[in-house]
Design a protein around this motif. Structure first.
Motif, short mmCIF file in Angstrom:
data_model
loop_
_atom_site.label_atom_id
_atom_site.label_comp_id
_atom_site.label_asym_id
_atom_site.label_seq_id
_atom_site.Cartn_x
_atom_site.Cartn_y
_atom_site.Cartn_z
N GLY A 165 -5.41 -4.63 13.79
CA GLY A 165 -5.28 -6.12 13.54
C GLY A 165 -3.70 -6.16 13.77
N TYR A 166 -3.34 -7.45 13.18
CA TYR A 166 -2.07 -7.97 13.20
C TYR A 166 -1.32 -8.13 12.02
N HIS A 167 -0.04 -8.48 12.15
CA HIS A 167 0.87 -8.18 10.81
C HIS A 167 0.63 -8.84 9.79
N PRO A 168 0.28 -10.04 9.80
CA PRO A 168 -0.15 -10.85 8.34
C PRO A 168 -0.76 -10.18 7.34
N GLU A 169 -2.03 -9.61 7.87
CA GLU A 169 -3.01 -9.02 7.03
C GLU A 169 -2.39 -7.59 6.61
N ALA A 170 -1.65 -6.90 7.70
CA ALA A 170 -1.14 -5.47 7.33
C ALA A 170 -0.09 -5.80 6.32
N SER A 171 0.70 -6.59 6.36
CA SER A 171 1.77 -6.81 5.45
C SER A 171 1.22 -7.09 3.96
N LYS A 172 0.11 -7.73 3.76
CA LYS A 172 -0.42 -7.92 2.94
C LYS A 172 -1.11 -6.76 2.17
N ILE A 173 -1.71 -5.92 2.89
CA ILE A 173 -2.35 -4.76 2.49
C ILE A 173 -1.12 -3.68 1.81
N VAL A 174 -0.36 -3.48 2.82
CA VAL A 174 0.84 -2.55 2.41
C VAL A 174 1.58 -3.00 1.23
N THR A 175 1.79 -4.29 1.00
CA THR A 175 2.65 -4.70 -0.25
C THR A 175 1.69 -4.38 -1.53
N GLN A 176 0.48 -4.64 -1.18
CA GLN A 176 -0.43 -4.49 -2.49
C GLN A 176 -0.75 -2.92 -2.75
N MET A 177 -0.64 -2.18 -1.65
CA MET A 177 -0.89 -0.84 -1.85
C MET A 177 0.38 -0.17 -2.52
N ARG A 178 1.74 -0.51 -2.22
CA ARG A 178 2.97 -0.19 -2.50
C ARG A 178 3.01 -0.70 -3.90
N LYS A 179 2.53 -1.86 -4.21
CA LYS A 179 2.65 -2.28 -5.55
C LYS A 179 1.71 -1.52 -6.80
N LYS A 180 0.72 -1.08 -6.29
CA LYS A 180 -0.20 -0.20 -6.96
C LYS A 180 0.27 1.21 -7.17
N ASP A 181 1.34 1.41 -6.47
CA ASP A 181 2.16 2.67 -6.66
C ASP A 181 1.52 3.67 -5.48
N LYS A 224 3.66 -3.87 15.02
CA LYS A 224 4.80 -3.37 15.67
C LYS A 224 5.57 -4.61 16.01
N ASP A 225 6.06 -5.46 15.09
CA ASP A 225 6.57 -6.83 15.25
C ASP A 225 7.75 -7.01 14.22
N ASP A 226 8.68 -7.59 14.47
CA ASP A 226 9.85 -7.37 13.48
C ASP A 226 9.31 -8.49 12.47
N THR A 227 8.59 -9.44 12.66
CA THR A 227 8.03 -10.06 11.45
C THR A 227 7.24 -9.59 10.51
N PHE A 228 6.81 -8.38 10.69
CA PHE A 228 6.07 -7.44 9.88
C PHE A 228 7.10 -6.88 8.81
N ILE A 229 8.15 -6.49 9.32
CA ILE A 229 9.37 -5.80 8.58
C ILE A 229 9.96 -7.12 7.67
N LYS A 230 10.16 -8.25 8.24
CA LYS A 230 10.69 -9.27 7.43
C LYS A 230 9.59 -9.84 6.38
N VAL A 231 8.54 -9.90 6.53
CA VAL A 231 7.57 -10.33 5.37
C VAL A 231 7.26 -9.33 4.42
N ALA A 232 7.14 -8.07 4.94
CA ALA A 232 6.63 -6.80 4.07
C ALA A 232 7.83 -6.23 3.21
N GLY A 233 9.26 -6.65 3.92
CA GLY A 233 10.44 -6.50 3.22
C GLY A 233 10.50 -4.90 2.70
#
Lengths: 394, 299
Positions: free
Chosen positions: A250-266, A278-287
Motif C-alpha cells: 500500500g501507500y505511506h500514510p497507513e504504513a507510517s501509522k502501522i509502523v509507529t504503533q508497532m514500535r510504540k508497543k516495543d 519508498k517515499d520521503d514523506t514516509f520518513i518525514k511522517v514516521a520520524g
C-alpha cells in the motif's frame, strides 16, 4: 415484531451471501489459451533486411505513451545502420498504430505479420499486448514490450514469444520475498495491505511467492481500511500471530501509522513494504520509527552512462526530452537487435536463445531475459531507512 | 485472555475518540435536530491548530507538558470559534427552512472546510509531534500505550465534566429545556440562540480534544482525517441514540469494541462490515438507539 424478524432474516441472508462471495473470489477462472503448437511457417525475413515492427499508440489520447518508443526504435536502428547494420543487414523501422485498443492491436499485429517483420517492439498497453500476442505466437515472431507490466503476460506461459524490459507488477513482491527469505531469513510473515488494487495485488503476490517457496509461512493476511483513526487492533493481531516480519502492500500514510504503533508497543519486528512507501514523506511522517524499515523501489538508472547517451541522442535528433518509457524502449530495441547480432541469425529459435543467454548493456542496466521473458537486472532494488533517508542495499 | 484484554483496550482507545466526537453530533441534534456534517472537519481543524501551536512552542523551547497544555487549549479555543462561526454562517440563516436545507448546508460546509485546510496548509500528510508524555505503566505497557491511557482519561474527564455541567448549572438547565421544546423555552425567557451557540462551542471543543489526542497518538495528520472519523462518530451517535449524551459515549465505546474485536477475532477486512452490521441490528430492534428515547407524540 414480524417485520423486524423479516428484516433480520434478510440481513442474515445477505451476510451469508457476503461470506460465500468471498470464498468464490479465490476460484480463478482458468483460461483456456488456444495454443497452436503447430506453428505456421515462420515469416521469412526479406533478404538482407531486418524489419523492426513498432506497435503501440501512435495517435489518440495515449499517443504520448507510444511515440517515445517509436523514437527510441528509430534512434537505435539508425545507430546500428550507421555502423553497417546488424550482421550486414540494414534495419528498417515499420510503425503500426494500435491506439492502445485491443481490437486495433489485433489488426496491427496481423498487418505487421503480413509485412513480414522480423521482430516487434511493443505493444505499449497491457490490454493491447494481450490481444496481439496470440498472433505473434502463431507466427513465431519475437515481441518485446517496453511498458506492459501485467504479470500474466510472462507468467501464464502462454506467450513464449513475449519479452519485456520493464519490471512486472509482481517483480517487487518477488524481490522482496527473496530478500525476506534469503537475506533476513524470516520464517513467519504477516502480510497486511490497504485493500486497494496496487497494495492488495502486491500483498497477494508476496503471499503466493512465500507459500510457493516453502521456506516460510504466512501467518496473517489482512486488509486495513485506509484513513481509519488507528490500527492498534491489527497491530495487536500481528503481535499475537507471532510473525517475525511484516510485509505491507500500500501507500505511506497507513504504513507510517502501522509502523509507529508497532514500535510504540516495543515490537522490533522488521517492516517491509513497496514503492508506495519508498517515499520521503514516509520518513518525514514516521520520524524515528521509520528507521530500519525496508522498501522496494525503482533502481536509480540516471548514473548509467548508456542512459546519458540515449538521452543525448534523443535531444540531438528530436530536439526535446524523451517521454514515457523511452529508456525501456531504447533498451528493448538494443536487446532485440543485439540478439540477432549475437545469434547471427533471424530465426525465431536462435533469437530467443540469444535473448535468454546474452547480456546486453542498455540504459536500464546490463540485462538478459529469464525463462519467462522478464528482463533480469532491471527494475527494483531494496532500500532501507538509515539515518533518516532511504539507502539502496546492494 | 491476554489477547482479549489487548483488544479490549485497543477498542476502548478508539471508542473514546469516537465518543468525544459523537457527543458533538448528538448535542447539536438534541437541540436543533440537525446533523452537523461539518463536525468531523472541526475535529481536523483542532488537530491542525495544535500542530501549528506545538511547532511554534517547540521552536521557542517550552517544556513538553506546557506544550501539550497550551496546544490543547489553543485547539479548543480555535475549534470552538470555528464551531460558533459555522453555526452563524451556515445554520442560523436557515433556522426556519425545511430540514433538508441545513443538512445540505452542513455537507457544503464540510467540503468547504476540507478544501480550505488543504489549500491553506498542504494536501500531504504531516508528522504530528508526540505531545503526550510517556507514563511508567509497567506491565500494563503491553496492553495499552501511554497515549492510550491519556485518551481514555481525557475522554472520561471531558464526559464527566459535560454531564455535571448539563445537570447542575443554569446554562445546562437552559440547554435541557431547549432540547425538550425550544418554543416553550423561549417563552419562559431562555435565550435560545445563546444556547445553540453554546452547544456548538462545547461540541467543537470536545472534538478538538479528540483531534489533538488522536493525532498525537498516531503521529500524523492531513486534511482528510475528519472524514472517516466524523462518519464513524456519527454512526456511534446514532447507535447510542442520537440526542442522548450518555448514549453517544456508550455508542462510541460499543463501536470501538466492535471494530477492535472484529479485527482481532475475524479479520480487519471485516472491521467496517461488523460495525455497520451492529448498527443495522440495533436500529432494527431499537429504532431510537441504545439509550435513545422514542419520540413522544405532543398532543
Amino acid at each position: 415484531m414480524k417485520g423486524k424478524w423479516t428484516a433480520l432474516a434478510l440481513f442474515l441472508a445477505m451476510s451469508l451471501f457476503l461470506v460465500a462471495g468471498c470464498a468464490q473470489e479465490k476460484k480463478e477462472e482458468k483460461k483456456e489459451a488456444a495454443k497452436t503448437e503447430q506453428a505456421a511457417p515462420a515469416a521469412a525475413p526479406a533478404a538482407g533486411k531486418i524489419i523492426l515492427g513498432v506497435a503501440g499508440a501512435h495517435s489518440g489520447d495515449l499517443a504520448s505513451y507510444g511515440l517515445p518508443t517509436l523514437n527510441a526504435a528509430k534512434l537505435v536502428a539508425a545507430d546500428y545502420n550507421a555502423k553497417g547494420g546488424v550482421n550486414g543487414m540494414q534495419v528498417e523501422v515499420v510503425p503500426q498504430d494500435d491506439q492502445c485498443k485491443p481490437e486495433m492491436a489485433t489488426n496491427a499485429a496481423t498487418k505487421l505479420v503480413s509485412d513480414k517483420v522480423t521482430l516487434v517492439l511493443g505493444h505499449i498497453c497491457s490490454g493491447a499486448t494481450k490481444a496481439a500476442l496470440p498472433i505473434y505466437t502463431e507466427s513465431k515472431i519475437v515481441c518485446m514490450s517496453p511498458s506492459a507490466t501485467n504479470p500474466a503476460l510472462t507468467q501464464s506461459g502462454d506467450y513464449p514469444v513475449f519479452f519485456r524490459t520493464i519490471a512486472s507488477d509482481d517483480a517487487q513482491a518477488a524481490l522482496e520475498v527473496k530478500f525476506v527469505l534469503e537475506t533476513l531469513g524470516l520464517k513467519k510473515l504477516a502480510i497486511i495491505h490497504d485493500k486497494g488494487d496496487y497494495g492488495k495485488g502486491f500483498a497477494e503476490y508476496a503471499q503466493k511467492f512465500i507459500t510457493e517457496s516453502g521456506k516460510a509461512e504466512v501467518v496473517l493476511f489482512e486488509g486495513v481500511t485506509p484513513g481509519a483513526v488507528d490500527y492498534s487492533a491489527v497491530v495487536q493481531k500481528i503481535k499475537s500471530s507471532g510473525a517475525d516480519g511484516v510485509i505491507y502492500g500500500g501507500y505511506h500514510p497507513e504504513a507510517s501509522k502501522i509502523v509507529t504503533q508497532m514500535r510504540k508497543k516495543d515490537m522490533k519486528t522488521p517492516f517491509l513494504s513497496d514503492d508506495g512507501v519508498k517515499d520521503d514523506t514516509f520518513i518525514k511522517v514516521a520520524g524515528e520509527f521509520a528507521e530500519g524499515v525496508y522498501a522496494t523501489g525503482p533502481r536509480d538508472i540516471s548514473k548509467n552512462p548508456m542512459y546519458a547517451q540515449a538521452l543525448e541522442a534523443h535531444k540531438k535528433t528530436f530536439g526535446s526530452d524523451p517521454g514515457a518509457f523511452f529508456f525501456e524502449a531504447y533498451s528493448a530495441a538494443q536487446a532485440l537487435l543485439n540478439a540477432i547480432d549475437k545469434a547471427k541469425s533471424t530465426k525465431y529459435d536462435d533469437i530467443v536463445k540469444a535473448l535468454h543467454t546474452e547480456y546486453v548493456e542498455t540504459p536500464v542496466g546490463k540485462i538478459k531475459f529469464d525463462a519467462r521473458g522478464d528482463a533480469e537486472g532491471v527494475g527494483f532494488a531494496i532500500y532501507q531507512v538509515q539515518g533518516g533517508k532511504y539507502v539502496e542495499l546492494k | 485472555m491476554d489477547y482479549f484484554f489487548e483488544l479490549f483496550f485497543s477498542g476502548l482507545t478508539r471508542g473514546s475518540i469516537y465518543a468525544l466526537i459523537a457527543v458533538g453530533y448528538t448535542m447539536v441534534y438534541g437541540i436543533i435536530e440537525l446533523i452537523n456534517f461539518a463536525h468531523g472537519e472541526i475535529y481536523m481543524i483542532g488537530a491542525f491548530t495544535a500542530l501549528v501551536v506545538a511547532g511554534v512552542l517547540t521552536a521557542l523551547g517550552f517544556p513538553a507538558l506546557a506544550i501539550l497544555a497550551i496546544a490543547l487549549a489553543a485547539a479548543i479555543v480555535w475549534s470552538a470559534a470555528y464551531g460558533f462561526t459555522v453555526e452563524k454562517i451556515a445554520y442560523k440563516p436557515l433556522r426556519g427552512a425545511p430540514r433538508l436545507s441545513p443538512l445540505i448546508s452542513a455537507i457544503g460546509m464540510s467540503i468547504f472546510l476540507q478544501n480550505y485546510v488543504m489549500l491553506a496548509q498542504t494536501p500531504d500528510f504531516l508528522p504530528f509531534p508526540r505531545l503526550m508524555p510517556e507514563l511508567p505503566l509497567g506491565p500494563l505497557q503491553s496492553y495499552i500505550g501511554s497515549s492510550g491511557v491519556f485518551i481514555i482519561l481525557a475522554t472520561a474527564v471531558s464526559c464527566a465534566g459535560l454531564t455535571l455541567f448539563i445537570k447542575f448549572t443554569r446554562m445546562g438547565k437552559a440547554m435541557r429545556a431547549t432540547a425538550q421544546n425550544s418554543k416553550m423555552a423561549m417563552l419562559v425567557g431562555v435565550n435560545v440562540d445563546r444556547v445553540i451557540s453554546l452547544t456548538f462551542i462545547i461540541g467543537s471543543a470536545l472534538a478538538a480534544v479528540g483531534g489533538v489526542l488522536i493525532a498525537s497518538h498516531v503521529g500524523q495528520i492531513n486534511f482528510m482525517i475528519g472524514f472517516l472519523a466524523g462518519l464513524k462518530a456519527f454512526t456511534a451517535a446514532v447507535l447510542g441514540g442520537i440526542g442522548s449524551i450518555p448514549g453517544a459515549m456508550l455508542g462510541g465505546l460499543v463501536l470501538g469494541w466492535t471494530e477492535s474485536f472484529a479485527t482481532g477475532y475475524v479479520s480487519s477486512d471485516y472491521e467496517d462490515v461488523f460495525a455497520f452490521l451492529l448498527l443495522v441490528l440495533i436500529l432494527i430492534f431499537r429504532p431510537s438507539g441504545i439509550l435513545g428515547k422514542p419520540p413522544t407524540q405532543k398532543v
